[in-house]
Design a protein around this motif. Structure first.
Motif, PDB file in Angstrom:
ATOM      1  N   THR A 293       0.856  -1.188   0.000  1.00  0.00           N
ATOM      2  CA  THR A 293       0.000   0.000   0.000  1.00  0.00           C
ATOM      3  C   THR A 293       0.888   1.233   0.000  1.00  0.00           C
ATOM      4  O   THR A 293       2.094   1.138  -0.189  1.00  0.00           O
ATOM      5  N   ASN A 294       0.283   2.376   0.217  1.00  0.00           N
ATOM      6  CA  ASN A 294       1.010   3.643   0.252  1.00  0.00           C
ATOM      7  C   ASN A 294       0.585   4.464   1.461  1.00  0.00           C
ATOM      8  O   ASN A 294      -0.495   4.252   2.006  1.00  0.00           O
ATOM      9  N   ALA A 295       1.440   5.410   1.832  1.00  0.00           N
ATOM     10  CA  ALA A 295       1.134   6.317   2.944  1.00  0.00           C
ATOM     11  C   ALA A 295      -0.110   7.140   2.647  1.00  0.00           C
ATOM     12  O   ALA A 295      -0.887   7.447   3.541  1.00  0.00           O
ATOM     13  N   VAL A 296      -0.290   7.502   1.390  1.00  0.00           N
ATOM     14  CA  VAL A 296      -1.526   8.147   0.941  1.00  0.00           C
ATOM     15  C   VAL A 296      -2.052   7.341  -0.233  1.00  0.00           C
ATOM     16  O   VAL A 296      -1.291   6.755  -0.992  1.00  0.00           O
ATOM     17  N   LEU A 297      -3.346   7.299  -0.361  1.00  0.00           N
ATOM     18  CA  LEU A 297      -3.962   6.403  -1.332  1.00  0.00           C
ATOM     19  C   LEU A 297      -4.424   7.111  -2.594  1.00  0.00           C
ATOM     20  O   LEU A 297      -5.226   6.584  -3.346  1.00  0.00           O
ATOM     21  N   CYS A 298      -3.899   8.311  -2.821  1.00  0.00           N
ATOM     22  CA  CYS A 298      -4.247   9.056  -4.023  1.00  0.00           C
ATOM     23  C   CYS A 298      -2.979   9.706  -4.557  1.00  0.00           C
ATOM     24  O   CYS A 298      -1.995   9.832  -3.854  1.00  0.00           O
ATOM     25  N   LEU A 299      -3.033  10.100  -5.817  1.00  0.00           N
ATOM     26  CA  LEU A 299      -1.895  10.803  -6.407  1.00  0.00           C
ATOM     27  C   LEU A 299      -1.923  12.249  -5.924  1.00  0.00           C
ATOM     28  O   LEU A 299      -2.871  12.982  -6.203  1.00  0.00           O
ATOM     29  N   PRO A 300      -0.900  12.683  -5.182  1.00  0.00           N
ATOM     30  CA  PRO A 300      -0.861  14.075  -4.718  1.00  0.00           C
ATOM     31  C   PRO A 300      -0.788  15.051  -5.897  1.00  0.00           C
ATOM     32  O   PRO A 300      -0.366  14.691  -6.994  1.00  0.00           O
ATOM     33  N   ALA A 301      -1.198  16.279  -5.652  1.00  0.00           N
ATOM     34  CA  ALA A 301      -1.167  17.316  -6.680  1.00  0.00           C
ATOM     35  C   ALA A 301       0.264  17.528  -7.185  1.00  0.00           C
ATOM     36  O   ALA A 301       1.229  17.417  -6.423  1.00  0.00           O
ATOM     37  N   ARG A 302       0.372  17.839  -8.454  1.00  0.00           N
ATOM     38  CA  ARG A 302       1.677  18.045  -9.085  1.00  0.00           C
ATOM     39  C   ARG A 302       2.227  19.421  -8.736  1.00  0.00           C
ATOM     40  O   ARG A 302       1.527  20.427  -8.841  1.00  0.00           O
ATOM     41  N   ARG A 303       3.484  19.455  -8.300  1.00  0.00           N
ATOM     42  CA  ARG A 303       4.207  20.697  -8.037  1.00  0.00           C
ATOM     43  C   ARG A 303       5.628  20.539  -8.547  1.00  0.00           C
ATOM     44  O   ARG A 303       6.337  19.637  -8.118  1.00  0.00           O
ATOM     45  N   ASN A 304       6.025  21.382  -9.490  1.00  0.00           N
ATOM     46  CA  ASN A 304       7.387  21.347 -10.043  1.00  0.00           C
ATOM     47  C   ASN A 304       7.769  19.965 -10.568  1.00  0.00           C
ATOM     48  O   ASN A 304       8.809  19.417 -10.227  1.00  0.00           O
ATOM     49  N   ASP A 305       6.898  19.374 -11.374  1.00  0.00           N
ATOM     50  CA  ASP A 305       7.113  18.062 -11.987  1.00  0.00           C
ATOM     51  C   ASP A 305       7.209  16.914 -10.989  1.00  0.00           C
ATOM     52  O   ASP A 305       7.707  15.844 -11.307  1.00  0.00           O
ATOM     53  N   LYS A 306       6.778  17.134  -9.755  1.00  0.00           N
ATOM     54  CA  LYS A 306       6.751  16.081  -8.739  1.00  0.00           C
ATOM     55  C   LYS A 306       5.365  16.038  -8.122  1.00  0.00           C
ATOM     56  O   LYS A 306       4.555  16.938  -8.332  1.00  0.00           O
TER      57      LYS A 306
ATOM     58  N   VAL B 198       5.839  -4.316   9.348  1.00  0.00           N
ATOM     59  CA  VAL B 198       5.592  -3.217   8.420  1.00  0.00           C
ATOM     60  C   VAL B 198       6.939  -2.743   7.888  1.00  0.00           C
ATOM     61  O   VAL B 198       7.837  -2.421   8.655  1.00  0.00           O
ATOM     62  N   VAL B 199       7.057  -2.729   6.571  1.00  0.00           N
ATOM     63  CA  VAL B 199       8.260  -2.244   5.900  1.00  0.00           C
ATOM     64  C   VAL B 199       7.907  -0.909   5.263  1.00  0.00           C
ATOM     65  O   VAL B 199       6.946  -0.825   4.500  1.00  0.00           O
ATOM     66  N   THR B 200       8.645   0.139   5.591  1.00  0.00           N
ATOM     67  CA  THR B 200       8.392   1.435   4.977  1.00  0.00           C
ATOM     68  C   THR B 200       9.438   1.701   3.907  1.00  0.00           C
ATOM     69  O   THR B 200      10.610   1.395   4.082  1.00  0.00           O
ATOM     70  N   MET B 201       8.977   2.279   2.806  1.00  0.00           N
ATOM     71  CA  MET B 201       9.860   2.624   1.696  1.00  0.00           C
ATOM     72  C   MET B 201      10.016   4.138   1.654  1.00  0.00           C
ATOM     73  O   MET B 201       9.181   4.834   1.077  1.00  0.00           O
ATOM     74  N   GLY B 202      11.039   4.655   2.306  1.00  0.00           N
ATOM     75  CA  GLY B 202      11.318   6.081   2.276  1.00  0.00           C
ATOM     76  C   GLY B 202      10.827   6.841   3.498  1.00  0.00           C
ATOM     77  O   GLY B 202      10.061   6.330   4.321  1.00  0.00           O
ATOM     78  N   ALA B 203      11.274   8.089   3.586  1.00  0.00           N
ATOM     79  CA  ALA B 203      10.982   8.937   4.740  1.00  0.00           C
ATOM     80  C   ALA B 203       9.508   9.293   4.856  1.00  0.00           C
ATOM     81  O   ALA B 203       8.975   9.407   5.960  1.00  0.00           O
ATOM     82  N   THR B 204       8.824   9.462   3.727  1.00  0.00           N
ATOM     83  CA  THR B 204       7.407   9.830   3.774  1.00  0.00           C
ATOM     84  C   THR B 204       6.579   8.717   4.412  1.00  0.00           C
ATOM     85  O   THR B 204       5.729   8.980   5.260  1.00  0.00           O
ATOM     86  N   ALA B 205       6.827   7.490   4.019  1.00  0.00           N
ATOM     87  CA  ALA B 205       6.104   6.355   4.608  1.00  0.00           C
ATOM     88  C   ALA B 205       6.427   6.230   6.094  1.00  0.00           C
ATOM     89  O   ALA B 205       5.538   5.979   6.918  1.00  0.00           O
ATOM     90  N   LEU B 206       7.679   6.429   6.462  1.00  0.00           N
ATOM     91  CA  LEU B 206       8.071   6.361   7.871  1.00  0.00           C
ATOM     92  C   LEU B 206       7.380   7.468   8.671  1.00  0.00           C
ATOM     93  O   LEU B 206       6.897   7.232   9.782  1.00  0.00           O
ATOM     94  N   ARG B 207       7.287   8.659   8.091  1.00  0.00           N
ATOM     95  CA  ARG B 207       6.589   9.780   8.738  1.00  0.00           C
ATOM     96  C   ARG B 207       5.105   9.463   8.927  1.00  0.00           C
ATOM     97  O   ARG B 207       4.505   9.806   9.944  1.00  0.00           O
ATOM     98  N   ALA B 208       4.505   8.813   7.942  1.00  0.00           N
ATOM     99  CA  ALA B 208       3.081   8.467   8.035  1.00  0.00           C
ATOM    100  C   ALA B 208       2.837   7.532   9.216  1.00  0.00           C
ATOM    101  O   ALA B 208       1.854   7.687   9.949  1.00  0.00           O
ATOM    102  N   LEU B 209       3.725   6.580   9.434  1.00  0.00           N
ATOM    103  CA  LEU B 209       3.554   5.665  10.566  1.00  0.00           C
ATOM    104  C   LEU B 209       3.760   6.383  11.890  1.00  0.00           C
ATOM    105  O   LEU B 209       3.113   6.038  12.886  1.00  0.00           O
ATOM    106  N   ASN B 210       4.621   7.379  11.905  1.00  0.00           N
ATOM    107  CA  ASN B 210       4.831   8.168  13.122  1.00  0.00           C
ATOM    108  C   ASN B 210       3.564   8.926  13.507  1.00  0.00           C
ATOM    109  O   ASN B 210       3.348   9.226  14.676  1.00  0.00           O
ATOM    110  N   ARG B 211       2.694   9.234  12.532  1.00  0.00           N
ATOM    111  CA  ARG B 211       1.429   9.921  12.810  1.00  0.00           C
ATOM    112  C   ARG B 211       0.391   8.956  13.380  1.00  0.00           C
ATOM    113  O   ARG B 211      -0.587   9.387  13.978  1.00  0.00           O
ATOM    114  N   ILE B 212       0.602   7.655  13.186  1.00  0.00           N
ATOM    115  CA  ILE B 212      -0.289   6.637  13.761  1.00  0.00           C
ATOM    116  C   ILE B 212       0.099   6.381  15.203  1.00  0.00           C
ATOM    117  O   ILE B 212      -0.731   6.425  16.104  1.00  0.00           O
TER     118      ILE B 212
END
Length: 149
Positions: free
Chosen positions: A66-79, A106-120
């Protein structure tokens, strides 16, 4: 295909950052993937799960992705950066998945996923220092990894 596992029979959940643009808009795929044929993260995960974790190919089908967020975030500066607001909006669904699927690792891929778990549940981990080691979190084991992409 790695992402279409119907159950987490092994109790393993891999959490990425967010769906990528190709997964979200490719009408040929029609589902989100960590596909080892088309996605660098998918290739990395297959290698990691088979060569490093020792899983068989058929066992990978029972790892839940799965992903930390379940939708494609808005595009900003080609990201497509993930915001805390998006993480918080998706948090109840991530919690429910972890609990309902009886996840033990739970295996997190990157800092964003790790941050999401910290919010749980606060773990206070920083990827730079925590990557590649098992940590206790939320009554489970947490393995933070750098994002392969």
């Amino acid at each position: 295909m790695l992402a279409r596992s119907p159950t987490a029979a092994l109790g393993i959940l891999v959490v990425g950052e967010a769906p990528n643009h190709a997964d979200t808009f490719d009408p040929e795929k029609r589902y989100l993937t960590y596909d080892y044929d088309t996605d660098p993260t998918g290739r990395f995960m297959r290698t990691l799960l088979i060569e490093e974790a020792g899983l068989r190919g058929d066992e990978i089908e029972h790892v839940l992705f799965t992903n930390a967020v379940l939708c494609l975030p808005a595009r900003r500066n080609d990201k497509h950066p993930v915001s805390i607001k998006q993480i918080d909006a998706c948090k109840p669904w991530l919690v429910r998945l972890i609990e309902d699927a009886d996840i033990t690792i739970v295996v997190t891929m990157g800092a964003t996923a790790l941050r999401a778990l910290n919010r749980i549940e606060r773990h206070g981990l920083v990827l730079k220092h925590a990557a590649g080691r098992i940590h206790s979190w939320y009554g489970r084991k947490l393995l933070p990894l750098y994002h392969a992409g």
